[in-house]
Structures are given as C-alpha cells and as structure tokens.
Design a protein around this motif. Structure first.
Motif, PDB file in Angstrom:
ATOM      1  N   GLY A 185      44.892 -51.448  13.689  1.00  0.00           N
ATOM      2  CA  GLY A 185      44.089 -52.189  12.720  1.00  0.00           C
ATOM      3  C   GLY A 185      43.271 -51.270  11.839  1.00  0.00           C
ATOM      4  N   PHE A 186      42.660 -50.257  12.438  1.00  0.00           N
ATOM      5  CA  PHE A 186      41.862 -49.309  11.652  1.00  0.00           C
ATOM      6  C   PHE A 186      42.772 -48.421  10.808  1.00  0.00           C
ATOM      7  CE2 PHE A 186      39.140 -45.341  11.504  1.00  0.00           C
ATOM      8  CZ  PHE A 186      38.367 -45.811  10.446  1.00  0.00           C
ATOM      9  N   ALA A 187      43.948 -48.085  11.328  1.00  0.00           N
ATOM     10  CA  ALA A 187      44.907 -47.303  10.545  1.00  0.00           C
ATOM     11  C   ALA A 187      45.303 -48.061   9.280  1.00  0.00           C
ATOM     12  CB  ALA A 187      46.148 -46.982  11.382  1.00  0.00           C
ATOM     13  N   ASP A 188      45.455 -49.388   9.381  1.00  0.00           N
ATOM     14  CA  ASP A 188      45.744 -50.207   8.199  1.00  0.00           C
ATOM     15  C   ASP A 188      44.682 -49.988   7.128  1.00  0.00           C
ATOM     16  OD1 ASP A 188      47.899 -51.319   9.570  1.00  0.00           O
ATOM     17  OD2 ASP A 188      46.792 -53.107  10.187  1.00  0.00           O
ATOM     18  N   CYS A 189      43.412 -49.999   7.560  1.00  0.00           N
ATOM     19  CA  CYS A 189      42.307 -49.835   6.613  1.00  0.00           C
ATOM     20  C   CYS A 189      42.342 -48.466   5.952  1.00  0.00           C
ATOM     21  CB  CYS A 189      40.973 -50.014   7.336  1.00  0.00           C
ATOM     22  SG  CYS A 189      40.710 -51.636   8.075  1.00  0.00           S
ATOM     23  N   VAL A 190      42.487 -47.426   6.761  1.00  0.00           N
ATOM     24  CA  VAL A 190      42.457 -46.058   6.243  1.00  0.00           C
ATOM     25  C   VAL A 190      43.596 -45.807   5.269  1.00  0.00           C
ATOM     26  CG1 VAL A 190      42.645 -43.618   6.884  1.00  0.00           C
ATOM     27  CG2 VAL A 190      41.266 -45.177   8.285  1.00  0.00           C
ATOM     28  N   LEU A 191      44.813 -46.170   5.659  1.00  0.00           N
ATOM     29  CA  LEU A 191      45.975 -45.860   4.837  1.00  0.00           C
ATOM     30  C   LEU A 191      45.986 -46.657   3.537  1.00  0.00           C
ATOM     31  CD1 LEU A 191      48.719 -45.609   7.626  1.00  0.00           C
ATOM     32  CD2 LEU A 191      47.685 -43.732   6.343  1.00  0.00           C
ATOM     33  N   THR A 192      45.763 -47.961   3.630  1.00  0.00           N
ATOM     34  CA  THR A 192      45.777 -48.757   2.396  1.00  0.00           C
ATOM     35  C   THR A 192      44.582 -48.409   1.518  1.00  0.00           C
ATOM     36  OG1 THR A 192      44.618 -50.604   3.470  1.00  0.00           O
ATOM     37  CG2 THR A 192      47.022 -50.669   3.455  1.00  0.00           C
ATOM     38  N   GLY A 193      43.422 -48.175   2.133  1.00  0.00           N
ATOM     39  CA  GLY A 193      42.229 -47.844   1.356  1.00  0.00           C
ATOM     40  C   GLY A 193      42.397 -46.568   0.567  1.00  0.00           C
ATOM     41  N   ILE A 194      42.944 -45.540   1.201  1.00  0.00           N
ATOM     42  CA  ILE A 194      43.153 -44.274   0.505  1.00  0.00           C
ATOM     43  C   ILE A 194      44.226 -44.418  -0.562  1.00  0.00           C
ATOM     44  CG2 ILE A 194      44.011 -41.913   0.805  1.00  0.00           C
ATOM     45  CD1 ILE A 194      42.553 -41.833   3.473  1.00  0.00           C
ATOM     46  N   SER A 195      45.265 -45.214  -0.277  1.00  0.00           N
ATOM     47  CA  SER A 195      46.335 -45.369  -1.270  1.00  0.00           C
ATOM     48  C   SER A 195      45.803 -46.020  -2.549  1.00  0.00           C
ATOM     49  CB  SER A 195      47.492 -46.208  -0.706  1.00  0.00           C
ATOM     50  OG  SER A 195      47.152 -47.576  -0.631  1.00  0.00           O
ATOM     51  N   TRP A 196      44.864 -46.946  -2.414  1.00  0.00           N
ATOM     52  CA  TRP A 196      44.291 -47.604  -3.588  1.00  0.00           C
ATOM     53  C   TRP A 196      43.352 -46.667  -4.359  1.00  0.00           C
ATOM     54  CZ3 TRP A 196      43.202 -52.547  -0.331  1.00  0.00           C
ATOM     55  CH2 TRP A 196      44.359 -53.359  -0.326  1.00  0.00           C
ATOM     56  N   ASN A 197      42.900 -45.608  -3.707  1.00  0.00           N
ATOM     57  CA  ASN A 197      42.014 -44.646  -4.363  1.00  0.00           C
ATOM     58  C   ASN A 197      42.665 -43.273  -4.492  1.00  0.00           C
ATOM     59  OD1 ASN A 197      39.114 -45.998  -4.569  1.00  0.00           O
ATOM     60  ND2 ASN A 197      39.995 -46.639  -2.615  1.00  0.00           N
ATOM     61  N   LEU A 198      43.993 -43.265  -4.514  1.00  0.00           N
ATOM     62  CA  LEU A 198      44.708 -42.000  -4.483  1.00  0.00           C
ATOM     63  C   LEU A 198      44.438 -41.143  -5.720  1.00  0.00           C
ATOM     64  CD1 LEU A 198      46.451 -40.571  -2.469  1.00  0.00           C
ATOM     65  CD2 LEU A 198      48.477 -41.608  -3.487  1.00  0.00           C
ATOM     66  N   ARG A 199      44.136 -41.781  -6.841  1.00  0.00           N
ATOM     67  CA  ARG A 199      43.826 -41.010  -8.044  1.00  0.00           C
ATOM     68  C   ARG A 199      42.538 -40.213  -7.894  1.00  0.00           C
ATOM     69  NH1 ARG A 199      45.176 -45.418 -12.845  1.00  0.00           N
ATOM     70  NH2 ARG A 199      47.430 -45.066 -12.938  1.00  0.00           N
ATOM     71  N   LYS A 200      41.699 -40.635  -6.956  1.00  0.00           N
ATOM     72  CA  LYS A 200      40.416 -39.956  -6.725  1.00  0.00           C
ATOM     73  C   LYS A 200      40.486 -39.064  -5.483  1.00  0.00           C
ATOM     74  CE  LYS A 200      38.444 -42.506  -9.987  1.00  0.00           C
ATOM     75  NZ  LYS A 200      37.501 -43.556  -9.626  1.00  0.00           N
ATOM     76  N   ARG A 201      41.688 -38.615  -5.133  1.00  0.00           N
ATOM     77  CA  ARG A 201      41.829 -37.860  -3.888  1.00  0.00           C
ATOM     78  C   ARG A 201      40.936 -36.627  -3.838  1.00  0.00           C
ATOM     79  NH1 ARG A 201      48.085 -36.463  -4.413  1.00  0.00           N
ATOM     80  NH2 ARG A 201      47.950 -38.251  -5.800  1.00  0.00           N
ATOM     81  N   ASN A 202      40.799 -35.933  -4.968  1.00  0.00           N
ATOM     82  CA  ASN A 202      39.974 -34.717  -4.979  1.00  0.00           C
ATOM     83  C   ASN A 202      38.516 -35.038  -4.692  1.00  0.00           C
ATOM     84  OD1 ASN A 202      42.206 -33.129  -5.553  1.00  0.00           O
ATOM     85  ND2 ASN A 202      41.914 -33.254  -7.771  1.00  0.00           N
ATOM     86  N   VAL A 203      38.042 -36.175  -5.211  1.00  0.00           N
ATOM     87  CA  VAL A 203      36.666 -36.595  -4.936  1.00  0.00           C
ATOM     88  C   VAL A 203      36.502 -36.924  -3.456  1.00  0.00           C
ATOM     89  CG1 VAL A 203      34.880 -38.289  -5.461  1.00  0.00           C
ATOM     90  CG2 VAL A 203      36.411 -37.489  -7.277  1.00  0.00           C
ATOM     91  N   LEU A 204      37.465 -37.656  -2.905  1.00  0.00           N
ATOM     92  CA  LEU A 204      37.389 -38.031  -1.488  1.00  0.00           C
ATOM     93  C   LEU A 204      37.383 -36.792  -0.590  1.00  0.00           C
ATOM     94  CD1 LEU A 204      39.827 -41.085  -1.374  1.00  0.00           C
ATOM     95  CD2 LEU A 204      37.331 -41.131  -1.314  1.00  0.00           C
ATOM     96  N   LEU A 205      38.220 -35.833  -0.906  1.00  0.00           N
ATOM     97  CA  LEU A 205      38.282 -34.616  -0.092  1.00  0.00           C
ATOM     98  C   LEU A 205      36.993 -33.812  -0.217  1.00  0.00           C
ATOM     99  CD1 LEU A 205      41.985 -33.530  -0.758  1.00  0.00           C
ATOM    100  CD2 LEU A 205      41.040 -34.491   1.346  1.00  0.00           C
ATOM    101  N   ALA A 206      36.437 -33.774  -1.422  1.00  0.00           N
ATOM    102  CA  ALA A 206      35.192 -33.032  -1.624  1.00  0.00           C
ATOM    103  C   ALA A 206      34.025 -33.720  -0.912  1.00  0.00           C
ATOM    104  CB  ALA A 206      34.895 -32.905  -3.120  1.00  0.00           C
ATOM    105  N   GLN A 207      34.116 -35.055  -0.766  1.00  0.00           N
ATOM    106  CA  GLN A 207      33.049 -35.831  -0.128  1.00  0.00           C
ATOM    107  C   GLN A 207      33.424 -36.222   1.302  1.00  0.00           C
ATOM    108  OE1 GLN A 207      30.163 -36.388  -1.371  1.00  0.00           O
ATOM    109  NE2 GLN A 207      30.438 -35.736  -3.485  1.00  0.00           N
TER     110      GLN A 207
END
Length: 399
Positions: free
Chosen positions: A333-355
C-alpha cells in the motif's frame, strides 16, 4: 454519498503515460454477436472450429527426464506459467508416489513447433522429477518409506532406483494443428490453462493474470521486477536459484507491485474491487506497442531510481508513529503511494533529490498526522485508496 476525491494529477503532469494509456479506459461499445440457427451451429461444429486436437503419450521416467536435456525439446517454464513453488517435502511425496506406483495425473504439453513442446500444466511435477534425477534435493518426510530419508537419486538402493526408472509419466499433447494463427494459439493457451487450474493448488491472482494475459506487457513486468533496486527493496535475492525460495517471488507478488504502479496512475477509473481493476488494466495492455513498452520501461526505471535515492534502505517501509522507527518490511500500500506520487512529480526529480531529507521528514509527518493504516492498505475502499495516493502526492508537491 459524496463522490470520492480525485487523485488524478493535472493534465500537464501526465507526460509519463504511454499512448495506449491515454485512451485505455475510454468507453467502448460492445456489440452482441446475435443468435445462430441450429444449422449454423451444426456447420460450425462440423468445420472443427473450437475443437482441440490431442494425442496421449506415456514414457518411462528415465527416458522422459533425459528428453528434458535436449535443446529446444521441452520448454519447462513458458512465460505464462507460474514460478516454481513446490517445497522439498512436496517433491519428496511425488517421488514416493512413483516408488509406490500410485497413479500420478498426466501433464499437459502444447506442441508449439513440430516435436517442440511447452508445458501447460505439470510444471511442478516435471521440475521435481528433473531435480530429483539431478540430485538437487534429498528425500524428506516420506510417509511410507521413512527408511529413504536423506537419500538422493544416485544414493538410493539399486532396486528402488530401478523401480523408479521403470515407472511412467503420461502426457496429453495439444497438437500444433489445433491452431491456425497466433490469435488461436493465445486463445487455446488461456482456455486450457484456465480450465486445468480451477482445481488443485489455489493460484494467486497475479499468477492467473500471468497465464491469461500473456503478452509483451506481461514480459515487461517480469523484466522490471528483476531490477536490482526493486529486488533489494522487497528482499528478493538477486540470484535466481535463491529467489525461487522467496515466497513473494514464488507467488509473483513482485510482478503485482509493478502492475499496481502502472494501473494506479488511473485510479480514478476504478469501479469495483481493486483486483478486478488490475485484471481489466492488464487485459487492455495486451495491445501495447513497442513504443508504449519502451516509454513505460523508462518511466518505471526513473521512478525507482528517484525512490531508492530518497528512501535508501527504508524504501517502501512505513513509518511507525508509536515506535518512531521505519518498519522492518516493505508494504504494498505504501509502495503504491511512493511510486505513483513520484511518477506524477517526475519532472521535478532534481528538486526531490535535492530535498531528500525534507521528503523523509514530511513522510514521517504523514504517518503521524493520520490514522494507523491510512497509507498501508488496511483501509481498502476506493475512497481510502484515492485518499492515500492524493495525500502522498500533495506532500511531494509541497516539497
């Protein structure tokens, strides 16, 4: 009753969908085939449509096992078959059945080319025989021959070994002439596998999908589930021989996690049980093109990389607000959240990694602010599912 809140991202965030997915849940018109007259039904039957051509063979075990060594003769685990699941104890009982001359059900083979076969039913029995003749396991927990505890094929008493060699295994072969094209081959595989597996050992839902919806998309699931970061997260050994002893791997739970990622990006379209929705998505994805599959491969790979970089050894593990520790095991259930959440914000991957540290902090806050089970799937209605996907996605958007 209030409508379920939407978890769908904005249209501008949907760049990661494959072309086939952009229309995958469009309404479709289903036309009725209409009735046939008795004469038309008789003509169909006489023409042989819908009938399968078979032959029955019977071979000595030693001869049958030797044939498995011929290159290309028998494909033991075609893509639609389940993974090996029998324990040593169950394999041992099969060998004991042959020792006692107890009838063993026939195996079913499909003749994919003339004199080349793939196993449709009986994979576990054939694997057990092959492993025993190759001394890959020792007999254990036998009910009527405890004297043979710990023996391998080559260490059996001479008379016992000779007795096994003279036993036979029956096989029912679906001949190549049963189908005239790839569509009919696919249909035969599905129908026969489905009918054969309605009894016996209960198949997991993903094992059934693996059989009934065999396609290039299904092969993509297998490929993606082999990625190192993914296997490490779910504690599935990278070595295939060791992976076979992993329960999640045996039941194809790893494939279901990958499937859930792709399907739950369309969670708003869920109607009815989640497992039925996953069935429907996988059925529709059989029409995927190479371009679709290439895009989906890259999206999943990118998402897994970002997720692993952020969470590290805690990937897919919920935060326990009481003990203030990450759980010891990952959660679907939590994996669903992490994977789909990151996929919807994939354009901001550099921001996510920096934060990264901020994402970890905000993840903990999610578990601390909401009821236990909110993000782990214990709450299983459509509303619950949409809520947890939305809450996690909004957390990432704030970051």
């Amino acid at each position: 009753m209030q409508p379920s809140p939407s978890c769908a991202p904005k249209e501008s965030e949907m760049h990661h969908l494959a072309p086939i997915e952009e229309r995958i849940f469009d309404d479709e018109e289903h036309s009725s085939p209409g009735g046939l007259s008795d004469e038309q039904i008789n003509d169909r039957y006489v023409s042989g449509e819908g009938r399968i051509l078979i032959e029955t063979n019977r071979e000595r075990l030693s001869v049958f096992v030797e044939s498995l060594r011929k290159p290309g003769y028998i494909e033991l685990a075609p893509f639609y078959q389940r993974r090996e699941r029998w324990s040593v104890e169950r394999k041992s009982l099969l060998i004991e059945s042959f020792i006692m001359n107890i009838p063993v059900p026939p195996v079913f083979l499909y003749e994919k080319e003339f004199n080349q076969y793939e196993v449709m039913d009986g994979q576990q029995r054939i694997s057990a025989l092959k492993d025993f003749y190759e001394d890959d396991f020792r007999l254990t927990n036998l009910e009527y021959w405890p004297e043979l505890e710990g023996r391998t094929y080559t260490t059996l008493p001479e008379k016992i070994r000779a007795g096994i060699d003279r036993r036979s295994l029956s096989s029912i072969v679906l001949l190549k002439e049963s189908a005239t094209d790839d569509r009919e081959v696919s249909l035969i595989r599905r129908v026969v596998f489905d009918r054969l597996n309605r009894g016996g050992v209960r198949l997991e839902r993903q094992e059934i999908r693996n059989a009934l919806f065999a396609s290039d998309f299904n092969q993509l699931l297998h490929s993606l589930a082999q990625q190192e970061q993914f296997r490490e997260a779910w504690k599935i050994p990278l070595d295939e021989s060791q992976a076979k002893r992993n329960l999640m791997f045996q039941k194809m739970g790893d494939l279901e996690v990958v499937l859930r990622f792709f399907a739950l990006r369309h969670a708003d379209a869920i109607e009815g049980p989640l497992q039925q929705f996953l069935d429907n998505y996988m059925f529709k994805m059989q029409a995927s093109t190479p371009a679709d599959l290439s895009l989906l491969h890259d999206v999943f790979t990118d998402v897994m990389h970002v997720a692993a970089e952020i969470y590290g050894e805690h990937l897919f593990r919920p935060w326990d607000a009481d003990t203030r520790q990450w759980a010891s095991a990952p959660n679907k259930g939590f994996a669903d959240c992490v994977l789909t959440g990151i996929s919807w914000n994939l354009r901001k991957r550099n921001v996510l990694l920096a934060q990264r540290e901020l994402v970890l902090t905000r993840t903990k806050e999610l578990f601390e602010r909401h009821e236990p089970g909110t993000f782990t799937g214990r709450k299983s209605t459509k509303r619950d599912l949409l809520d947890r996907l939305r809450l996690y996605r909004e957390m990432l958007a704030e970051v």
